[in-house]
Design a protein around this motif. Structure first.
Motif, PDB file in Angstrom:
ATOM      1  N   GLY A   1       0.794  -1.227   0.000  1.00  0.00           N
ATOM      2  CA  GLY A   1       0.000   0.000   0.000  1.00  0.00           C
ATOM      3  C   GLY A   1       0.819   1.266   0.000  1.00  0.00           C
ATOM      4  N   GLY A   2       2.118   1.130   0.218  1.00  0.00           N
ATOM      5  CA  GLY A   2       2.995   2.291   0.270  1.00  0.00           C
ATOM      6  C   GLY A   2       3.472   2.725  -1.100  1.00  0.00           C
ATOM      7  N   SER A   3       4.378   3.701  -1.088  1.00  0.00           N
ATOM      8  CA  SER A   3       4.885   4.295  -2.324  1.00  0.00           C
ATOM      9  C   SER A   3       6.403   4.370  -2.315  1.00  0.00           C
ATOM     10  CB  SER A   3       4.318   5.714  -2.494  1.00  0.00           C
ATOM     11  OG  SER A   3       2.919   5.706  -2.563  1.00  0.00           O
ATOM     12  N   LEU A   4       6.977   4.357  -3.503  1.00  0.00           N
ATOM     13  CA  LEU A   4       8.403   4.577  -3.694  1.00  0.00           C
ATOM     14  C   LEU A   4       8.595   5.328  -4.999  1.00  0.00           C
ATOM     15  CD1 LEU A   4      10.274   1.235  -2.847  1.00  0.00           C
ATOM     16  CD2 LEU A   4      10.509   3.414  -1.659  1.00  0.00           C
TER      17      LEU A   4
ATOM     18  N   ASN B   1      12.066   9.167 -13.831  1.00  0.00           N
ATOM     19  CA  ASN B   1      11.570   8.616 -12.575  1.00  0.00           C
ATOM     20  C   ASN B   1      10.487   7.583 -12.814  1.00  0.00           C
ATOM     21  OD1 ASN B   1      13.238  10.268 -11.048  1.00  0.00           O
ATOM     22  ND2 ASN B   1      11.641  11.752 -10.559  1.00  0.00           N
ATOM     23  N   LEU B   2      10.320   6.718 -11.829  1.00  0.00           N
ATOM     24  CA  LEU B   2       9.191   5.797 -11.800  1.00  0.00           C
ATOM     25  C   LEU B   2       8.534   5.968 -10.438  1.00  0.00           C
ATOM     26  CD1 LEU B   2       7.646   3.540 -13.327  1.00  0.00           C
ATOM     27  CD2 LEU B   2       8.995   1.909 -11.978  1.00  0.00           C
ATOM     28  N   HIS B   3       7.352   6.553 -10.444  1.00  0.00           N
ATOM     29  CA  HIS B   3       6.596   6.743  -9.217  1.00  0.00           C
ATOM     30  C   HIS B   3       5.699   5.527  -9.039  1.00  0.00           C
ATOM     31  CE1 HIS B   3       7.654  11.090  -9.094  1.00  0.00           C
ATOM     32  NE2 HIS B   3       7.666  10.943 -10.396  1.00  0.00           N
ATOM     33  N   MET B   4       5.853   4.865  -7.906  1.00  0.00           N
ATOM     34  CA  MET B   4       5.116   3.631  -7.652  1.00  0.00           C
ATOM     35  C   MET B   4       4.217   3.826  -6.441  1.00  0.00           C
ATOM     36  SD  MET B   4       8.141   0.840  -8.336  1.00  0.00           S
ATOM     37  CE  MET B   4       9.050   1.313  -6.880  1.00  0.00           C
ATOM     38  N   ASN B   5       2.923   3.707  -6.654  1.00  0.00           N
ATOM     39  CA  ASN B   5       1.940   3.837  -5.584  1.00  0.00           C
ATOM     40  C   ASN B   5       1.184   2.535  -5.409  1.00  0.00           C
ATOM     41  OD1 ASN B   5       2.478   6.663  -5.207  1.00  0.00           O
ATOM     42  ND2 ASN B   5       1.238   7.094  -7.009  1.00  0.00           N
ATOM     43  N   SER B   6       0.506   2.423  -4.276  1.00  0.00           N
ATOM     44  CA  SER B   6      -0.306   1.227  -3.989  1.00  0.00           C
ATOM     45  C   SER B   6       0.494  -0.043  -4.248  1.00  0.00           C
ATOM     46  CB  SER B   6      -1.579   1.241  -4.840  1.00  0.00           C
ATOM     47  OG  SER B   6      -2.327   2.417  -4.621  1.00  0.00           O
ATOM     48  N   LEU B   7       1.690  -0.077  -3.717  1.00  0.00           N
ATOM     49  CA  LEU B   7       2.574  -1.214  -3.964  1.00  0.00           C
ATOM     50  C   LEU B   7       2.027  -2.494  -3.353  1.00  0.00           C
ATOM     51  CD1 LEU B   7       5.934   0.649  -3.538  1.00  0.00           C
ATOM     52  CD2 LEU B   7       5.309  -0.738  -5.527  1.00  0.00           C
TER      53      LEU B   7
END
Length: 121
Positions: free
Chosen positions: A15-18, A79-85
């Protein structure tokens, strides 16, 4: 062409982001395509996202659509924004450069060293 350096991986809860970054050693030309792939243990390298640098056209894997965003951070960084991991996003993520907006790894000639992303459940 120059090298690519991937950074930004780490450990995150589901649920986190990186945000991953890929810095090229030289300017990224408008005709280039920058992409992200990932490889989990025991699995083949898998396409994640790509962007044609000049016009900004993007391509995403179905598994990440709506959660990940590829973007130009500067003239030489993507960049690669990753949400809802999710735990299934756990892999080593690689930046790559090519000339075709493609989801096929063989179409990309220059690769970063990879950065580990681990998503815990």
């Amino acid at each position: 062409q120059g090298q690519l350096v991937d950074t930004g991986g780490g450990l995150v809860q589901a649920g986190g982001s990186l945000r991953l970054s890929c810095a090229a050693s030289g300017r990224i030309y408008s005709s280039a395509v920058m992409a992200w792939f990932r490889q989990a243990p025991g699995k083949e390298r898998e396409f994640v996202a790509a962007v044609r640098w000049g016009v900004g056209r993007t391509l995403y894997a179905d598994s990440v659509k709506g959660r990940f965003t590829i973007s130009k951070a500067s003239a030489d960084t993507v960049n690669l924004h990753m949400n809802s991991l999710k735990p299934e996003d756990t892999a080593v993520y690689y930046c790559a450069r090519g000339v075709d907006l493609s989801s096929v790894a063989h179409d990309y000639r220059t690769w970063g060293q990879g950065t580990q992303v681990t998503v815990s459940s």
